[in-house]
Write a protein that holds these residues in place. Sequence first.
Motif, PDB file in Angstrom:
ATOM      1  N   VAL A   1      18.244   3.609   2.360  1.00  0.00           N
ATOM      2  CA  VAL A   1      17.345   4.561   3.000  1.00  0.00           C
ATOM      3  C   VAL A   1      15.889   4.143   2.854  1.00  0.00           C
ATOM      4  O   VAL A   1      15.504   3.456   1.906  1.00  0.00           O
ATOM      5  N   ILE A   2      15.116   4.588   3.827  1.00  0.00           N
ATOM      6  CA  ILE A   2      13.667   4.413   3.833  1.00  0.00           C
ATOM      7  C   ILE A   2      13.073   5.711   3.308  1.00  0.00           C
ATOM      8  O   ILE A   2      13.396   6.786   3.809  1.00  0.00           O
ATOM      9  N   ARG A   3      12.219   5.603   2.293  1.00  0.00           N
ATOM     10  CA  ARG A   3      11.593   6.794   1.714  1.00  0.00           C
ATOM     11  C   ARG A   3      10.078   6.619   1.679  1.00  0.00           C
ATOM     12  O   ARG A   3       9.580   5.527   1.409  1.00  0.00           O
ATOM     13  N   MET A   4       9.380   7.684   1.938  1.00  0.00           N
ATOM     14  CA  MET A   4       7.929   7.769   1.716  1.00  0.00           C
ATOM     15  C   MET A   4       7.117   6.675   2.416  1.00  0.00           C
ATOM     16  O   MET A   4       6.294   6.012   1.791  1.00  0.00           O
ATOM     17  N   LEU A   5       7.328   6.484   3.683  1.00  0.00           N
ATOM     18  CA  LEU A   5       6.478   5.556   4.431  1.00  0.00           C
ATOM     19  C   LEU A   5       5.098   6.187   4.554  1.00  0.00           C
ATOM     20  O   LEU A   5       4.957   7.289   5.083  1.00  0.00           O
ATOM     21  N   VAL A   6       4.083   5.498   4.040  1.00  0.00           N
ATOM     22  CA  VAL A   6       2.712   6.020   4.088  1.00  0.00           C
ATOM     23  C   VAL A   6       1.763   4.927   4.555  1.00  0.00           C
ATOM     24  O   VAL A   6       1.903   3.767   4.183  1.00  0.00           O
TER      25      VAL A   6
ATOM     26  N   LEU B   1       2.506  -8.078   3.846  1.00  0.00           N
ATOM     27  CA  LEU B   1       3.442  -7.284   3.060  1.00  0.00           C
ATOM     28  C   LEU B   1       3.811  -8.036   1.798  1.00  0.00           C
ATOM     29  O   LEU B   1       3.930  -9.256   1.805  1.00  0.00           O
ATOM     30  N   ARG B   2       3.986  -7.284   0.721  1.00  0.00           N
ATOM     31  CA  ARG B   2       4.418  -7.880  -0.543  1.00  0.00           C
ATOM     32  C   ARG B   2       5.150  -6.826  -1.350  1.00  0.00           C
ATOM     33  O   ARG B   2       5.107  -5.636  -1.043  1.00  0.00           O
ATOM     34  N   ASP B   3       5.818  -7.282  -2.406  1.00  0.00           N
ATOM     35  CA  ASP B   3       6.505  -6.350  -3.293  1.00  0.00           C
ATOM     36  C   ASP B   3       5.508  -5.670  -4.221  1.00  0.00           C
ATOM     37  O   ASP B   3       4.486  -6.245  -4.617  1.00  0.00           O
ATOM     38  N   TYR B   4       5.833  -4.453  -4.561  1.00  0.00           N
ATOM     39  CA  TYR B   4       5.035  -3.614  -5.453  1.00  0.00           C
ATOM     40  C   TYR B   4       4.940  -4.214  -6.850  1.00  0.00           C
ATOM     41  O   TYR B   4       5.902  -4.794  -7.360  1.00  0.00           O
TER      42      TYR B   4
ATOM     43  N   GLY C   1      14.509   1.795  -6.446  1.00  0.00           N
ATOM     44  CA  GLY C   1      14.397   1.066  -5.191  1.00  0.00           C
ATOM     45  C   GLY C   1      13.338  -0.010  -5.253  1.00  0.00           C
ATOM     46  O   GLY C   1      12.858  -0.365  -6.330  1.00  0.00           O
ATOM     47  N   GLU C   2      13.010  -0.501  -4.079  1.00  0.00           N
ATOM     48  CA  GLU C   2      12.007  -1.554  -3.938  1.00  0.00           C
ATOM     49  C   GLU C   2      10.850  -0.964  -3.136  1.00  0.00           C
ATOM     50  O   GLU C   2      11.060  -0.503  -2.016  1.00  0.00           O
ATOM     51  N   ILE C   3       9.664  -0.972  -3.706  1.00  0.00           N
ATOM     52  CA  ILE C   3       8.502  -0.510  -2.956  1.00  0.00           C
ATOM     53  C   ILE C   3       7.846  -1.728  -2.320  1.00  0.00           C
ATOM     54  O   ILE C   3       7.617  -2.740  -2.980  1.00  0.00           O
ATOM     55  N   ILE C   4       7.569  -1.595  -1.042  1.00  0.00           N
ATOM     56  CA  ILE C   4       6.917  -2.654  -0.271  1.00  0.00           C
ATOM     57  C   ILE C   4       5.494  -2.170   0.005  1.00  0.00           C
ATOM     58  O   ILE C   4       5.293  -1.028   0.436  1.00  0.00           O
ATOM     59  N   VAL C   5       4.543  -3.042  -0.244  1.00  0.00           N
ATOM     60  CA  VAL C   5       3.129  -2.706  -0.113  1.00  0.00           C
ATOM     61  C   VAL C   5       2.538  -3.483   1.068  1.00  0.00           C
ATOM     62  O   VAL C   5       2.829  -4.664   1.241  1.00  0.00           O
ATOM     63  N   ALA C   6       1.703  -2.804   1.852  1.00  0.00           N
ATOM     64  CA  ALA C   6       0.952  -3.458   2.929  1.00  0.00           C
ATOM     65  C   ALA C   6      -0.495  -3.580   2.474  1.00  0.00           C
ATOM     66  O   ALA C   6      -1.098  -2.588   2.050  1.00  0.00           O
TER      67      ALA C   6
ATOM     68  N   VAL D   1       5.989   1.686   1.404  1.00  0.00           N
ATOM     69  CA  VAL D   1       7.254   2.351   1.704  1.00  0.00           C
ATOM     70  C   VAL D   1       8.235   1.997   0.590  1.00  0.00           C
ATOM     71  O   VAL D   1       8.116   0.937  -0.028  1.00  0.00           O
ATOM     72  N   ALA D   2       9.189   2.890   0.356  1.00  0.00           N
ATOM     73  CA  ALA D   2      10.243   2.600  -0.612  1.00  0.00           C
ATOM     74  C   ALA D   2      11.547   2.337   0.147  1.00  0.00           C
ATOM     75  O   ALA D   2      11.918   3.105   1.031  1.00  0.00           O
ATOM     76  N   TYR D   3      12.185   1.244  -0.220  1.00  0.00           N
ATOM     77  CA  TYR D   3      13.520   0.915   0.286  1.00  0.00           C
ATOM     78  C   TYR D   3      14.489   1.191  -0.857  1.00  0.00           C
ATOM     79  O   TYR D   3      14.381   0.594  -1.928  1.00  0.00           O
ATOM     80  N   ILE D   4      15.403   2.128  -0.636  1.00  0.00           N
ATOM     81  CA  ILE D   4      16.407   2.481  -1.647  1.00  0.00           C
ATOM     82  C   ILE D   4      17.731   1.899  -1.158  1.00  0.00           C
ATOM     83  O   ILE D   4      18.248   2.302  -0.108  1.00  0.00           O
ATOM     84  N   GLY D   5      18.238   0.934  -1.876  1.00  0.00           N
ATOM     85  CA  GLY D   5      19.418   0.204  -1.426  1.00  0.00           C
ATOM     86  C   GLY D   5      20.709   1.001  -1.474  1.00  0.00           C
ATOM     87  O   GLY D   5      20.759   2.107  -2.027  1.00  0.00           O
ATOM     88  N   PRO D   6      21.758   0.413  -0.905  1.00  0.00           N
ATOM     89  CA  PRO D   6      23.063   1.076  -0.928  1.00  0.00           C
ATOM     90  C   PRO D   6      23.491   1.337  -2.371  1.00  0.00           C
ATOM     91  O   PRO D   6      23.190   0.557  -3.264  1.00  0.00           O
TER      92      PRO D   6
END
Length: 159
Positions: free
Chosen positions: A82-87, A2-5, A48-53, A63-68
């Motif tokens: 929230v968790i958005r668009m897990l693919v 896993l790494r940041d987008y 948000g922060e997109i995390i890439v696998a 997946v996108a992590y959208i913070g508080p």
Amino acid sequence: MLRDYQPADAEAIMGVALAAFAQFEQHYSDWPLFMTHVAKMPELAKTGEIIVAENGGQIVGAVAYIGPRQPKPAFFDPAWPVIRMLVVDPLARGKGIGRQLTEECVRRAERDQSSVIALHTTPIMTVALPLYLRMGFAKVREAPDILGVPYAVYVKALA
């Protein structure tokens, strides 16, 4: 891994997102419209922060992590991350990638000192929904349908 987008990942992420949702075409009343929204996944990096696998240098999930307090759909509490668009690429499924991406979002919510993390999903997602339930997410309310498909909001309490 896993790494940041990175912005250079945009095209690959769009490809994975489109492939990941392809199996659901018959469920949505306006598939072309739905796919235009799926293709916008890289835009979630703006709020948000997109995390890439990656596997072998290939992007196989994201997946996108959208913070508080970041902008999010009105059916979520604005204070919730929230968790958005897990693919996950259909060819890479069954290897725990979706779980790893979800766990990383949970870690980021804990980093942000949130007491919960939320997402919204639909019963047609017969792999994702049971995964979320096994991970401790619980349905808290209905969400607006998306092009004829029912959705609901799920929340997981954090330690």
